[in-house]
Design a protein around this motif. Sequence first.
Motif, PDB file in Angstrom:
ATOM      1  N   ARG A  98      -4.260   0.702  -0.446  1.00 38.74           N
ATOM      2  CA  ARG A  98      -4.962  -0.616  -0.708  1.00 38.74           C
ATOM      3  C   ARG A  98      -3.697  -1.635  -0.310  1.00 38.74           C
ATOM      4  NH1 ARG A  98      -5.900  -1.747  -6.120  1.00 38.74           N
ATOM      5  NH2 ARG A  98      -7.414  -3.449  -5.462  1.00 38.74           N
ATOM      6  N   ILE A  99      -2.523  -1.688  -0.543  1.00 38.13           N
ATOM      7  CA  ILE A  99      -1.530  -2.345   0.016  1.00 38.13           C
ATOM      8  C   ILE A  99      -1.554  -2.590   1.494  1.00 38.13           C
ATOM      9  CG2 ILE A  99       0.930  -3.051   0.111  1.00 38.13           C
ATOM     10  CD1 ILE A  99       0.928  -1.785  -2.912  1.00 38.13           C
ATOM     11  N   ALA A 100      -1.504  -1.133   2.019  1.00 39.96           N
ATOM     12  CA  ALA A 100      -1.296  -1.309   3.722  1.00 39.96           C
ATOM     13  C   ALA A 100      -2.524  -1.803   4.278  1.00 39.96           C
ATOM     14  CB  ALA A 100      -1.055   0.296   4.040  1.00 39.96           C
ATOM     15  N   ASP A 101      -3.708  -1.675   3.595  1.00 33.17           N
ATOM     16  CA  ASP A 101      -4.747  -2.073   4.050  1.00 33.17           C
ATOM     17  C   ASP A 101      -4.662  -3.844   4.121  1.00 33.17           C
ATOM     18  OD1 ASP A 101      -7.601  -2.290   4.916  1.00 33.17           O
ATOM     19  OD2 ASP A 101      -8.392  -2.856   2.949  1.00 33.17           O
ATOM     20  N   PHE A 102      -4.159  -4.314   3.113  1.00 31.19           N
ATOM     21  CA  PHE A 102      -3.917  -5.824   3.043  1.00 31.19           C
ATOM     22  C   PHE A 102      -2.914  -6.517   3.742  1.00 31.19           C
ATOM     23  CE2 PHE A 102      -1.150  -9.137   0.724  1.00 31.19           C
ATOM     24  CZ  PHE A 102      -2.170 -10.184   0.977  1.00 31.19           C
ATOM     25  N   LEU A 103      -1.818  -5.637   4.083  1.00 32.91           N
ATOM     26  CA  LEU A 103      -0.789  -6.172   4.885  1.00 32.91           C
ATOM     27  C   LEU A 103      -0.841  -5.846   6.370  1.00 32.91           C
ATOM     28  CD1 LEU A 103       2.357  -5.088   2.836  1.00 32.91           C
ATOM     29  CD2 LEU A 103       1.463  -7.336   3.261  1.00 32.91           C
ATOM     30  N   SER A 104      -1.496  -4.893   6.547  1.00 29.08           N
ATOM     31  CA  SER A 104      -1.402  -4.337   8.328  1.00 29.08           C
ATOM     32  C   SER A 104      -2.144  -5.242   9.055  1.00 29.08           C
ATOM     33  CB  SER A 104      -2.201  -3.076   8.174  1.00 29.08           C
ATOM     34  OG  SER A 104      -1.343  -2.131   7.669  1.00 29.08           O
ATOM     35  N   PRO A 105      -3.441  -6.178   8.602  1.00 27.96           N
ATOM     36  CA  PRO A 105      -3.815  -7.025   9.690  1.00 27.96           C
ATOM     37  C   PRO A 105      -2.786  -8.050   9.929  1.00 27.96           C
ATOM     38  CG  PRO A 105      -5.482  -6.599   7.936  1.00 27.96           C
ATOM     39  CD  PRO A 105      -4.101  -5.734   7.654  1.00 27.96           C
ATOM     40  N   MET A 106      -1.786  -8.468   8.983  1.00 30.60           N
ATOM     41  CA  MET A 106      -1.031  -9.740   9.317  1.00 30.60           C
ATOM     42  C   MET A 106       0.437  -9.449   9.990  1.00 30.60           C
ATOM     43  SD  MET A 106      -1.197 -11.466   5.781  1.00 30.60           S
ATOM     44  CE  MET A 106      -0.952 -10.158   4.414  1.00 30.60           C
ATOM     45  N   LEU A 107       0.488  -7.903  10.122  1.00 30.99           N
ATOM     46  CA  LEU A 107       1.684  -7.160  10.917  1.00 30.99           C
ATOM     47  C   LEU A 107       1.407  -6.949  12.230  1.00 30.99           C
ATOM     48  CD1 LEU A 107       3.196  -5.054   7.924  1.00 30.99           C
ATOM     49  CD2 LEU A 107       3.897  -7.300   8.821  1.00 30.99           C
ATOM     50  N   GLU A 108       0.230  -7.339  12.734  1.00 32.98           N
ATOM     51  CA  GLU A 108      -0.153  -7.010  14.060  1.00 32.98           C
ATOM     52  C   GLU A 108       0.867  -7.630  15.246  1.00 32.98           C
ATOM     53  OE1 GLU A 108      -2.211  -5.429  16.033  1.00 32.98           O
ATOM     54  OE2 GLU A 108      -3.356  -4.455  14.251  1.00 32.98           O
ATOM     55  N   GLY A 142      -4.003 -17.207   5.212  1.00 36.82           N
ATOM     56  CA  GLY A 142      -4.866 -17.963   4.586  1.00 36.82           C
ATOM     57  C   GLY A 142      -6.041 -17.251   4.325  1.00 36.82           C
ATOM     58  N   GLY A 143      -6.308 -16.478   5.468  1.00 38.80           N
ATOM     59  CA  GLY A 143      -7.865 -15.774   5.340  1.00 38.80           C
ATOM     60  C   GLY A 143      -7.647 -14.464   4.245  1.00 38.80           C
ATOM     61  N   MET A 144      -6.510 -13.758   4.347  1.00 36.38           N
ATOM     62  CA  MET A 144      -6.209 -12.830   3.635  1.00 36.38           C
ATOM     63  C   MET A 144      -6.250 -13.267   2.210  1.00 36.38           C
ATOM     64  SD  MET A 144      -6.372 -10.187   5.802  1.00 36.38           S
ATOM     65  CE  MET A 144      -5.632  -8.832   5.030  1.00 36.38           C
ATOM     66  N   ALA A 145      -6.078 -14.508   1.702  1.00 39.88           N
ATOM     67  CA  ALA A 145      -6.110 -14.989   0.365  1.00 39.88           C
ATOM     68  C   ALA A 145      -7.332 -14.304  -0.397  1.00 39.88           C
ATOM     69  CB  ALA A 145      -5.890 -16.291   0.218  1.00 39.88           C
ATOM     70  N   GLY A 146      -8.488 -14.177   0.394  1.00 46.18           N
ATOM     71  CA  GLY A 146      -9.682 -13.527  -0.116  1.00 46.18           C
ATOM     72  C   GLY A 146      -9.807 -12.300  -0.421  1.00 46.18           C
ATOM     73  N   HIS A 147      -8.919 -11.493   0.174  1.00 45.94           N
ATOM     74  CA  HIS A 147      -8.768  -9.868   0.092  1.00 45.94           C
ATOM     75  C   HIS A 147      -8.836  -9.136  -1.006  1.00 45.94           C
ATOM     76  CE1 HIS A 147      -7.368  -5.811   0.927  1.00 45.94           C
ATOM     77  NE2 HIS A 147      -7.436  -6.135   2.229  1.00 45.94           N
ATOM     78  N   GLU A 148      -9.754  -8.196  -1.296  1.00 46.00           N
ATOM     79  CA  GLU A 148      -9.639  -7.563  -2.520  1.00 46.00           C
ATOM     80  C   GLU A 148      -8.598  -7.086  -3.331  1.00 46.00           C
ATOM     81  OE1 GLU A 148     -10.599  -2.941  -2.063  1.00 46.00           O
ATOM     82  OE2 GLU A 148     -12.237  -4.108  -1.116  1.00 46.00           O
ATOM     83  N   TRP A 149      -7.557  -6.667  -2.529  1.00 47.69           N
ATOM     84  CA  TRP A 149      -6.336  -6.331  -3.087  1.00 47.69           C
ATOM     85  C   TRP A 149      -5.870  -7.715  -4.058  1.00 47.69           C
ATOM     86  CZ3 TRP A 149      -0.797  -7.210  -2.531  1.00 47.69           C
ATOM     87  CH2 TRP A 149      -0.278  -6.644  -3.416  1.00 47.69           C
ATOM     88  N   LEU A 150      -5.942  -8.671  -3.795  1.00 46.82           N
ATOM     89  CA  LEU A 150      -5.549  -9.883  -4.529  1.00 46.82           C
ATOM     90  C   LEU A 150      -6.479 -10.274  -5.824  1.00 46.82           C
ATOM     91  CD1 LEU A 150      -4.080 -12.121  -1.793  1.00 46.82           C
ATOM     92  CD2 LEU A 150      -2.616 -10.657  -3.303  1.00 46.82           C
TER      93      LEU A 150
END
Length: 109
Positions: free
Chosen positions: A46-56, A66-74
């Motif tokens: 779940r953490i990797a699913d959250f972080l990976s798109p921002m680490l491209e 900003g878009g990731m602020a709405g991710h289910e992990w948070l």
Amino acid sequence: MCLSGKWSQEIFNRRGELRNIHRLRHWALTDVLREKYHFKEEEGRRIADFLSPMLELVPDKRANAGGMAGHEWLADTPGMKGVKIEGLEVGSRGEGIPGWGVEVRNTAR
């Protein structure tokens, strides 16, 4: 990319290899979280699913924070309940944000 950066010659040799790290072990983020930081497999995923798109590596493909602020992990994080930035979908790539990914294209010309 390794050879064109401001500090490239200090970090990489002319073949694009790291100068001071000769045997780098590549790990998947989920494996690092599980093996090194002892997260349970599901939580690491779940953490990797959250972080990976921002680490491209490529800025055009990188998700903005900003878009990731709405991710289910948070969702269960104190202070983040119901936080969603209007107009930014989870995993959005910075479309409409001046300078996002554009600087790289402009300097490559």
